[in-house]
Write a protein that holds these residues in place. Structure first.
Motif, PDB file in Angstrom:
ATOM      1  N   GLY A 161       0.790  -1.220   0.000  1.00  0.00           N
ATOM      2  CA  GLY A 161       0.000   0.000   0.000  1.00  0.00           C
ATOM      3  C   GLY A 161       0.822   1.268   0.000  1.00  0.00           C
ATOM      4  O   GLY A 161       0.250   2.366  -0.036  1.00  0.00           O
ATOM      5  N   PHE A 162       2.144   1.142   0.022  1.00  0.00           N
ATOM      6  CA  PHE A 162       3.028   2.312   0.019  1.00  0.00           C
ATOM      7  C   PHE A 162       3.983   2.236  -1.167  1.00  0.00           C
ATOM      8  O   PHE A 162       4.390   1.149  -1.594  1.00  0.00           O
ATOM      9  CB  PHE A 162       3.835   2.400   1.315  1.00  0.00           C
ATOM     10  N   ALA A 163       4.369   3.394  -1.684  1.00  0.00           N
ATOM     11  CA  ALA A 163       5.327   3.471  -2.785  1.00  0.00           C
ATOM     12  C   ALA A 163       6.256   4.651  -2.553  1.00  0.00           C
ATOM     13  O   ALA A 163       5.814   5.720  -2.088  1.00  0.00           O
ATOM     14  CB  ALA A 163       4.610   3.633  -4.118  1.00  0.00           C
ATOM     15  N   VAL A 164       7.520   4.472  -2.828  1.00  0.00           N
ATOM     16  CA  VAL A 164       8.502   5.552  -2.670  1.00  0.00           C
ATOM     17  C   VAL A 164       8.410   6.475  -3.881  1.00  0.00           C
ATOM     18  O   VAL A 164       8.655   6.053  -5.017  1.00  0.00           O
ATOM     19  CB  VAL A 164       9.927   4.991  -2.526  1.00  0.00           C
ATOM     20  N   ALA A 165       8.058   7.723  -3.633  1.00  0.00           N
ATOM     21  CA  ALA A 165       7.983   8.714  -4.707  1.00  0.00           C
ATOM     22  C   ALA A 165       9.363   9.273  -5.030  1.00  0.00           C
ATOM     23  O   ALA A 165       9.631   9.682  -6.164  1.00  0.00           O
ATOM     24  CB  ALA A 165       7.033   9.843  -4.324  1.00  0.00           C
ATOM     25  N   GLY A 166      10.235   9.315  -4.015  1.00  0.00           N
ATOM     26  CA  GLY A 166      11.574   9.836  -4.234  1.00  0.00           C
ATOM     27  C   GLY A 166      12.355   9.906  -2.939  1.00  0.00           C
ATOM     28  O   GLY A 166      11.827   9.619  -1.855  1.00  0.00           O
ATOM     29  N   ILE A 167      13.626  10.295  -3.058  1.00  0.00           N
ATOM     30  CA  ILE A 167      14.521  10.463  -1.912  1.00  0.00           C
ATOM     31  C   ILE A 167      15.153  11.841  -2.010  1.00  0.00           C
ATOM     32  O   ILE A 167      15.612  12.252  -3.085  1.00  0.00           O
ATOM     33  CB  ILE A 167      15.622   9.384  -1.892  1.00  0.00           C
ATOM     34  N   ALA A 168      15.170  12.568  -0.907  1.00  0.00           N
ATOM     35  CA  ALA A 168      15.826  13.880  -0.838  1.00  0.00           C
ATOM     36  C   ALA A 168      16.809  13.858   0.315  1.00  0.00           C
ATOM     37  O   ALA A 168      16.517  13.299   1.378  1.00  0.00           O
ATOM     38  CB  ALA A 168      14.796  14.993  -0.655  1.00  0.00           C
ATOM     39  N   HIS A 169      17.975  14.494   0.117  1.00  0.00           N
ATOM     40  CA  HIS A 169      19.017  14.476   1.135  1.00  0.00           C
ATOM     41  C   HIS A 169      19.174  15.808   1.873  1.00  0.00           C
ATOM     42  O   HIS A 169      20.080  15.953   2.696  1.00  0.00           O
ATOM     43  CB  HIS A 169      20.351  14.081   0.507  1.00  0.00           C
ATOM     44  N   SER A 170      18.316  16.792   1.576  1.00  0.00           N
ATOM     45  CA  SER A 170      18.416  18.098   2.229  1.00  0.00           C
ATOM     46  C   SER A 170      17.073  18.806   2.142  1.00  0.00           C
ATOM     47  O   SER A 170      16.162  18.366   1.416  1.00  0.00           O
ATOM     48  CB  SER A 170      19.492  18.953   1.548  1.00  0.00           C
ATOM     49  N   LEU A 171      16.953  19.927   2.867  1.00  0.00           N
ATOM     50  CA  LEU A 171      15.733  20.726   2.788  1.00  0.00           C
ATOM     51  C   LEU A 171      15.523  21.227   1.365  1.00  0.00           C
ATOM     52  O   LEU A 171      14.406  21.200   0.839  1.00  0.00           O
ATOM     53  CB  LEU A 171      15.823  21.920   3.740  1.00  0.00           C
ATOM     54  N   GLY A 172      16.616  21.699   0.753  1.00  0.00           N
ATOM     55  CA  GLY A 172      16.511  22.218  -0.603  1.00  0.00           C
ATOM     56  C   GLY A 172      16.049  21.170  -1.589  1.00  0.00           C
ATOM     57  O   GLY A 172      15.168  21.420  -2.418  1.00  0.00           O
ATOM     58  N   ASP A 173      16.643  19.976  -1.503  1.00  0.00           N
ATOM     59  CA  ASP A 173      16.242  18.881  -2.397  1.00  0.00           C
ATOM     60  C   ASP A 173      14.761  18.548  -2.212  1.00  0.00           C
ATOM     61  O   ASP A 173      14.032  18.337  -3.188  1.00  0.00           O
ATOM     62  CB  ASP A 173      17.074  17.630  -2.110  1.00  0.00           C
ATOM     63  N   ALA A 174      14.322  18.489  -0.949  1.00  0.00           N
ATOM     64  CA  ALA A 174      12.932  18.142  -0.668  1.00  0.00           C
ATOM     65  C   ALA A 174      11.981  19.211  -1.208  1.00  0.00           C
ATOM     66  O   ALA A 174      10.949  18.890  -1.807  1.00  0.00           O
ATOM     67  CB  ALA A 174      12.729  17.966   0.834  1.00  0.00           C
ATOM     68  N   SER A 175      12.338  20.488  -1.017  1.00  0.00           N
ATOM     69  CA  SER A 175      11.479  21.577  -1.496  1.00  0.00           C
ATOM     70  C   SER A 175      11.332  21.533  -3.009  1.00  0.00           C
ATOM     71  O   SER A 175      10.226  21.671  -3.547  1.00  0.00           O
ATOM     72  CB  SER A 175      12.054  22.931  -1.059  1.00  0.00           C
ATOM     73  N   HIS A 176      12.445  21.334  -3.717  1.00  0.00           N
ATOM     74  CA  HIS A 176      12.404  21.265  -5.181  1.00  0.00           C
ATOM     75  C   HIS A 176      11.571  20.068  -5.643  1.00  0.00           C
ATOM     76  O   HIS A 176      10.797  20.159  -6.600  1.00  0.00           O
ATOM     77  CB  HIS A 176      13.819  21.165  -5.747  1.00  0.00           C
ATOM     78  N   PHE A 177      11.736  18.943  -4.983  1.00  0.00           N
ATOM     79  CA  PHE A 177      10.993  17.739  -5.357  1.00  0.00           C
ATOM     80  C   PHE A 177       9.495  17.967  -5.203  1.00  0.00           C
ATOM     81  O   PHE A 177       8.705  17.609  -6.091  1.00  0.00           O
ATOM     82  CB  PHE A 177      11.448  16.562  -4.506  1.00  0.00           C
ATOM     83  N   LEU A 178       9.103  18.575  -4.073  1.00  0.00           N
ATOM     84  CA  LEU A 178       7.681  18.739  -3.776  1.00  0.00           C
ATOM     85  C   LEU A 178       7.003  19.752  -4.685  1.00  0.00           C
ATOM     86  O   LEU A 178       5.775  19.737  -4.831  1.00  0.00           O
ATOM     87  CB  LEU A 178       7.500  19.129  -2.308  1.00  0.00           C
ATOM     88  N   LYS A 179       7.793  20.629  -5.296  1.00  0.00           N
ATOM     89  CA  LYS A 179       7.211  21.608  -6.215  1.00  0.00           C
ATOM     90  C   LYS A 179       6.751  20.957  -7.519  1.00  0.00           C
ATOM     91  O   LYS A 179       5.874  21.487  -8.206  1.00  0.00           O
ATOM     92  CB  LYS A 179       8.234  22.704  -6.520  1.00  0.00           C
ATOM     93  N   ARG A 180       7.318  19.818  -7.843  1.00  0.00           N
ATOM     94  CA  ARG A 180       6.987  19.182  -9.122  1.00  0.00           C
ATOM     95  C   ARG A 180       6.329  17.812  -8.986  1.00  0.00           C
ATOM     96  O   ARG A 180       5.796  17.286  -9.966  1.00  0.00           O
ATOM     97  CB  ARG A 180       8.242  19.042  -9.984  1.00  0.00           C
ATOM     98  N   THR A 181       6.365  17.230  -7.773  1.00  0.00           N
ATOM     99  CA  THR A 181       5.825  15.878  -7.602  1.00  0.00           C
ATOM    100  C   THR A 181       4.926  15.824  -6.367  1.00  0.00           C
ATOM    101  O   THR A 181       5.384  16.115  -5.260  1.00  0.00           O
ATOM    102  CB  THR A 181       6.963  14.856  -7.442  1.00  0.00           C
TER     103      THR A 181
END
Length: 233
Positions: free
Chosen positions: A35-55
């Motif tokens: 029931g769970f799937a990995v959408a992605g991995i981020a190694h910093s706040l910046g990486d996570a913010s950029h990822f969440l803006k597009r996914t």
């Protein structure tokens, strides 16, 4: 002709963890829970913010100690921007002030490092149960049941002969020992119990993943076992 059943969409998870080895392990754990799937991995706040803006994601598995800031900074910015993704904090932080602040920002679960797959699986399963609740509650009891889905089970009973009070004393002594750790003799002297009894408690902490055991080799005889508190995964 009947339409085929449509499988529910998996819960999309972003793993935010600065340690690449730990990040890969957490992603592997998530992928093993139905029931769970990995959408992605981020190694910093910046990486996570950029990822969440597009996914889009449903859940963040969020480490609080990141190289470019505190995990709660990311959570504050997400809430300000209107993101509603839930958060499970995966951290070594034990400051209850931080815990309370996290709850106010939408942290639904805390998982303290180090942890096992079984621990994370339990938290994810409980989160899925909570998320699946829909519709209008019939009354207070049903609301209470919905929130109860997020609560962790009571700690498992200790092995026969061990007490919670003494375990707490051993834990405090071990956490305060620093990098040098403790031998069973050190722990026994600190708490006021026999060395054999102290070793039983220390071995229990090793078994449950809260301590590590390493040999220290001296001049002669068998190596001395040193126990160290596991503060981070």
């Amino acid at each position: 002709m009947s339409r085929p059943d449509t499988a529910p969409r998996p819960i999309r998870v972003l793993v935010v963890e600065d340690d690449p080895v730990a990040a890969d392990a957490h992603a592997l754990y998530v992928g093993r829970v139905p029931g769970f799937a990995v959408a992605g991995i981020a190694h910093s706040l910046g990486d996570a913010s950029h990822f969440l803006k597009r996914t889009p994601v449903d859940l963040l598995l969020l480490d609080l100690f990141l190289p470019d800031g505190h995990g709660l900074q990311l959570l504050r910015s997400l809430r300000t921007a209107g993101h509603t993704a839930d958060v499970i904090a995966v951290t070594s932080a034990r400051d209850l002030t931080v815990v309370r602040e996290g709850v106010s920002l939408g942290v639904v679960q805390y998982v303290l490092k180090p942890f096992t797959f079984a621990t994370l699986r339990d938290r994810l399963t409980r989160y899925a149960d909570f998320r699946s609740v829909a519709g209008e509650a019939s009354g207070q009891e049903e609301v209470d049941r919905a929130f109860a889905a997020l609560r962790a089970p009571q700690p498992a009973a200790l092995p026969k002969g061990l007490s919670q009070a003494t375990l707490q004393l051993i834990t405090e002594a071990l956490r305060g020992a620093g990098e040098d750790g403790l031998s069973s003799g050190n722990a026994a002297e600190a708490v006021g119990i026999s060395r054999i009894t102290a070793r039983r408690y220390l071995e229990h902490l090793v078994t449950t993943g809260r301590a590590a055991r390493t040999p220290r080799y001296g001049q002669i005889g068998r190596p001395e076992l040193r126990y160290h508190w596991q503060s981070r995964a």
